[in-house]
Design a protein around this motif. Structure first.
Motif, PDB file in Angstrom:
ATOM      1  N   PHE A 145      -0.394 -15.841  11.182  1.00  0.00           N
ATOM      2  CA  PHE A 145      -0.216 -16.321  12.549  1.00  0.00           C
ATOM      3  C   PHE A 145      -1.513 -16.872  13.136  1.00  0.00           C
ATOM      4  O   PHE A 145      -1.490 -17.566  14.152  1.00  0.00           O
ATOM      5  CB  PHE A 145       0.282 -15.192  13.459  1.00  0.00           C
ATOM      6  N   GLY A 146      -2.654 -16.532  12.527  1.00  0.00           N
ATOM      7  CA  GLY A 146      -3.936 -16.920  13.097  1.00  0.00           C
ATOM      8  C   GLY A 146      -4.323 -16.053  14.280  1.00  0.00           C
ATOM      9  O   GLY A 146      -5.066 -16.492  15.166  1.00  0.00           O
ATOM     10  N   ASN A 147      -3.851 -14.801  14.282  1.00  0.00           N
ATOM     11  CA  ASN A 147      -4.164 -13.854  15.346  1.00  0.00           C
ATOM     12  C   ASN A 147      -5.306 -12.931  14.938  1.00  0.00           C
ATOM     13  O   ASN A 147      -5.591 -12.787  13.742  1.00  0.00           O
ATOM     14  CB  ASN A 147      -2.924 -13.013  15.686  1.00  0.00           C
ATOM     15  N   PRO A 148      -5.966 -12.283  15.888  1.00  0.00           N
ATOM     16  CA  PRO A 148      -7.075 -11.365  15.546  1.00  0.00           C
ATOM     17  C   PRO A 148      -6.591 -10.211  14.687  1.00  0.00           C
ATOM     18  O   PRO A 148      -5.453  -9.746  14.810  1.00  0.00           O
ATOM     19  CB  PRO A 148      -7.554 -10.866  16.916  1.00  0.00           C
ATOM     20  N   GLY A 149      -7.477  -9.723  13.815  1.00  0.00           N
ATOM     21  CA  GLY A 149      -7.177  -8.589  12.951  1.00  0.00           C
ATOM     22  C   GLY A 149      -8.397  -7.732  12.741  1.00  0.00           C
ATOM     23  O   GLY A 149      -9.500  -8.077  13.185  1.00  0.00           O
ATOM     24  N   TRP A 150      -8.203  -6.606  12.055  1.00  0.00           N
ATOM     25  CA  TRP A 150      -9.320  -5.686  11.837  1.00  0.00           C
ATOM     26  C   TRP A 150     -10.243  -6.141  10.719  1.00  0.00           C
ATOM     27  O   TRP A 150     -11.409  -5.783  10.686  1.00  0.00           O
ATOM     28  CB  TRP A 150      -8.788  -4.293  11.485  1.00  0.00           C
ATOM     29  N   GLY A 151      -9.746  -6.876   9.747  1.00  0.00           N
ATOM     30  CA  GLY A 151     -10.551  -7.181   8.568  1.00  0.00           C
ATOM     31  C   GLY A 151     -10.662  -5.946   7.675  1.00  0.00           C
ATOM     32  O   GLY A 151      -9.853  -5.027   7.752  1.00  0.00           O
ATOM     33  N   GLY A 152     -11.675  -5.896   6.849  1.00  0.00           N
ATOM     34  CA  GLY A 152     -11.887  -4.757   5.950  1.00  0.00           C
ATOM     35  C   GLY A 152     -12.423  -5.210   4.620  1.00  0.00           C
ATOM     36  O   GLY A 152     -12.286  -6.371   4.232  1.00  0.00           O
ATOM     37  N   ASP A 153     -13.053  -4.273   3.903  1.00  0.00           N
ATOM     38  CA  ASP A 153     -13.697  -4.600   2.636  1.00  0.00           C
ATOM     39  C   ASP A 153     -12.905  -4.146   1.418  1.00  0.00           C
ATOM     40  O   ASP A 153     -13.287  -4.462   0.284  1.00  0.00           O
ATOM     41  CB  ASP A 153     -15.097  -3.977   2.585  1.00  0.00           C
ATOM     42  N   SER A 154     -11.847  -3.372   1.606  1.00  0.00           N
ATOM     43  CA  SER A 154     -11.100  -2.862   0.460  1.00  0.00           C
ATOM     44  C   SER A 154     -10.326  -3.988  -0.214  1.00  0.00           C
ATOM     45  O   SER A 154     -10.006  -5.012   0.398  1.00  0.00           O
ATOM     46  CB  SER A 154     -10.135  -1.754   0.908  1.00  0.00           C
ATOM     47  N   TRP A 155     -10.011  -3.779  -1.497  1.00  0.00           N
ATOM     48  CA  TRP A 155      -9.292  -4.803  -2.267  1.00  0.00           C
ATOM     49  C   TRP A 155      -7.937  -5.099  -1.632  1.00  0.00           C
ATOM     50  O   TRP A 155      -7.542  -6.259  -1.501  1.00  0.00           O
ATOM     51  CB  TRP A 155      -9.088  -4.327  -3.700  1.00  0.00           C
ATOM     52  N   VAL A 156      -7.218  -4.055  -1.227  1.00  0.00           N
ATOM     53  CA  VAL A 156      -5.870  -4.246  -0.689  1.00  0.00           C
ATOM     54  C   VAL A 156      -5.915  -5.017   0.628  1.00  0.00           C
ATOM     55  O   VAL A 156      -5.018  -5.800   0.936  1.00  0.00           O
ATOM     56  CB  VAL A 156      -5.164  -2.878  -0.524  1.00  0.00           C
ATOM     57  N   THR A 157      -6.996  -4.833   1.404  1.00  0.00           N
ATOM     58  CA  THR A 157      -7.125  -5.569   2.664  1.00  0.00           C
ATOM     59  C   THR A 157      -7.472  -7.025   2.407  1.00  0.00           C
ATOM     60  O   THR A 157      -6.967  -7.929   3.088  1.00  0.00           O
ATOM     61  CB  THR A 157      -8.203  -4.919   3.545  1.00  0.00           C
ATOM     62  N   GLN A 158      -8.307  -7.272   1.425  1.00  0.00           N
ATOM     63  CA  GLN A 158      -8.706  -8.638   1.102  1.00  0.00           C
ATOM     64  C   GLN A 158      -7.561  -9.447   0.507  1.00  0.00           C
ATOM     65  O   GLN A 158      -7.584 -10.677   0.519  1.00  0.00           O
ATOM     66  CB  GLN A 158      -9.883  -8.615   0.114  1.00  0.00           C
ATOM     67  N   HIS A 159      -6.554  -8.782  -0.025  1.00  0.00           N
ATOM     68  CA  HIS A 159      -5.393  -9.460  -0.627  1.00  0.00           C
ATOM     69  C   HIS A 159      -4.116  -9.069   0.112  1.00  0.00           C
ATOM     70  O   HIS A 159      -3.081  -8.772  -0.489  1.00  0.00           O
ATOM     71  CB  HIS A 159      -5.275  -9.103  -2.110  1.00  0.00           C
ATOM     72  N   ALA A 160      -4.182  -9.106   1.438  1.00  0.00           N
ATOM     73  CA  ALA A 160      -3.076  -8.614   2.262  1.00  0.00           C
ATOM     74  C   ALA A 160      -1.796  -9.417   2.047  1.00  0.00           C
ATOM     75  O   ALA A 160      -0.702  -8.846   1.956  1.00  0.00           O
ATOM     76  CB  ALA A 160      -3.471  -8.636   3.735  1.00  0.00           C
ATOM     77  N   VAL A 161      -1.897 -10.738   1.967  1.00  0.00           N
ATOM     78  CA  VAL A 161      -0.691 -11.561   1.817  1.00  0.00           C
ATOM     79  C   VAL A 161      -0.007 -11.256   0.483  1.00  0.00           C
ATOM     80  O   VAL A 161       1.228 -11.123   0.414  1.00  0.00           O
ATOM     81  CB  VAL A 161      -1.032 -13.058   1.926  1.00  0.00           C
ATOM     82  N   LEU A 162      -0.791 -11.125  -0.572  1.00  0.00           N
ATOM     83  CA  LEU A 162      -0.226 -10.775  -1.876  1.00  0.00           C
ATOM     84  C   LEU A 162       0.464  -9.423  -1.828  1.00  0.00           C
ATOM     85  O   LEU A 162       1.605  -9.265  -2.286  1.00  0.00           O
ATOM     86  CB  LEU A 162      -1.332 -10.764  -2.936  1.00  0.00           C
ATOM     87  N   MET A 163      -0.209  -8.419  -1.244  1.00  0.00           N
ATOM     88  CA  MET A 163       0.354  -7.076  -1.205  1.00  0.00           C
ATOM     89  C   MET A 163       1.561  -6.991  -0.260  1.00  0.00           C
ATOM     90  O   MET A 163       2.439  -6.154  -0.459  1.00  0.00           O
ATOM     91  CB  MET A 163      -0.715  -6.063  -0.790  1.00  0.00           C
ATOM     92  N   ALA A 164       1.602  -7.847   0.758  1.00  0.00           N
ATOM     93  CA  ALA A 164       2.756  -7.870   1.646  1.00  0.00           C
ATOM     94  C   ALA A 164       4.003  -8.339   0.908  1.00  0.00           C
ATOM     95  O   ALA A 164       5.131  -8.077   1.355  1.00  0.00           O
ATOM     96  CB  ALA A 164       2.487  -8.778   2.842  1.00  0.00           C
ATOM     97  N   PHE A 165       3.828  -9.024  -0.208  1.00  0.00           N
ATOM     98  CA  PHE A 165       4.954  -9.405  -1.068  1.00  0.00           C
ATOM     99  C   PHE A 165       5.193  -8.349  -2.143  1.00  0.00           C
ATOM    100  O   PHE A 165       6.338  -7.993  -2.434  1.00  0.00           O
ATOM    101  CB  PHE A 165       4.679 -10.751  -1.724  1.00  0.00           C
TER     102      PHE A 165
END
Length: 260
Positions: A217-237
């Motif tokens: 959406f292009g909205n603000p988020g927390w971010g993060g350094d973990s692998w799962v956070t860096q690949h959020a779109v992939l993991m959401a699938f």
């Protein structure tokens, strides 16, 4: 192909049955819509002034995607209750005695719940737009975000169906919705939690979906350094596919062993 055709036809018959029940008694649907809107307004106007948005962005653009994700989770209890009610009233036994597809009853239940969830999501989108939320990226990314929301919802529906077939007191399990929902990145950054708790929150499937849709959406988020956070779109699938792969066959198998 014949088996698939009958599964779809039988499933749609059960879906219509559930929809007719909601038309005759729309209390549950109306309450679900109003409750979702009330929670969104409460966080936006009562707690919004105390919330710090990452990078100083718009709080409501940060909040609304999280509310979308929470809404996808909170229908599990209603699904469990509906499944359990049919079992306790003997309706399920009657369906099982009929010449119909093995998965038709459960498929119909899942489709009806998805239609209900889509209605509630549309109401929440309208509420979000009214209080100032906007998707800031392309139409394609926005559509993908909503697709990921509905995908995780469908996975949670099958989790709810399975639990409804297994657990005899759905109200006990309904109390787990809030801990699972709040042990995520919806309102609090996992990095502010103790390390072990933050790791659990990062790997919560709901966290992946919320992080992914905020990004899309292009909205603000927390971010993060973990692998799962860096690949959020992939993991959401990946997460919903894994949940479906586990609980769809378990639910169908349990359905046909109810009397054993």
């Amino acid at each position: 192909m014949t088996s698939l055709r009958w599964a779809i036809a039988d499933g749609w018959t059960i879906t219509r049955r559930d929809l007719i029940h909601w038309v005759r008694d729309p209390t549950q649907v109306i309450f679900g819509v109003l409750f979702t809107i009330m929670i969104a307004l409460m966080f936006a106007y009562l707690f919004g002034g105390a919330m710090i948005v990452p990078g100083g962005g718009n709080y409501r653009e940060f909040l609304v995607p999280g509310m979308f994700g929470m809404n996808m989770l909170f229908g599990i209890g209603a699904t469990m209750e509906a499944v359990r009610k049919d079992i306790d009233r003997g309706v399920t036994d009657r369906f099982r005695s009929m010449p119909m597809s093995n998965s038709a009853v459960l498929l119909g239940r899942s489709l009806a719940d998805m239609l209900n969830s889509t209605l509630v999501l549309l109401a929440l989108v309208g509420c979000g737009l009214a209080i100032g939320w906007r998707p800031n990226n392309s139409v394609g990314e926005t559509a993908l975000a909503f697709a990921l929301l509905l995908l995780v919802r469908y996975a949670f529906v099958w989790l709810g169906i399975y639990l409804g077939l297994v657990v005899k007191t759905p109200t006990v399990v309904q109390t787990l919705e809030f801990p699972v929902g709040f042990l995520a990145n919806v309102f609090v950054a996992p990095s502010t939690m103790p390390a072990w708790l933050g790791t659990i929150a990062d790997w919560n499937p709901l966290s992946s979906t919320v992080a992914a849709i905020r990004e899309l959406f292009g909205n603000p988020g927390w971010g993060g350094d973990s692998w799962v956070t860096q690949h959020a779109v992939l993991m959401a699938f990946v997460w919903p596919v894994v949940i479906l792969a586990i609980f769809f066959p378990l639910a169908v198998r349990r359905y046909w062993r109810l009397s054993s």
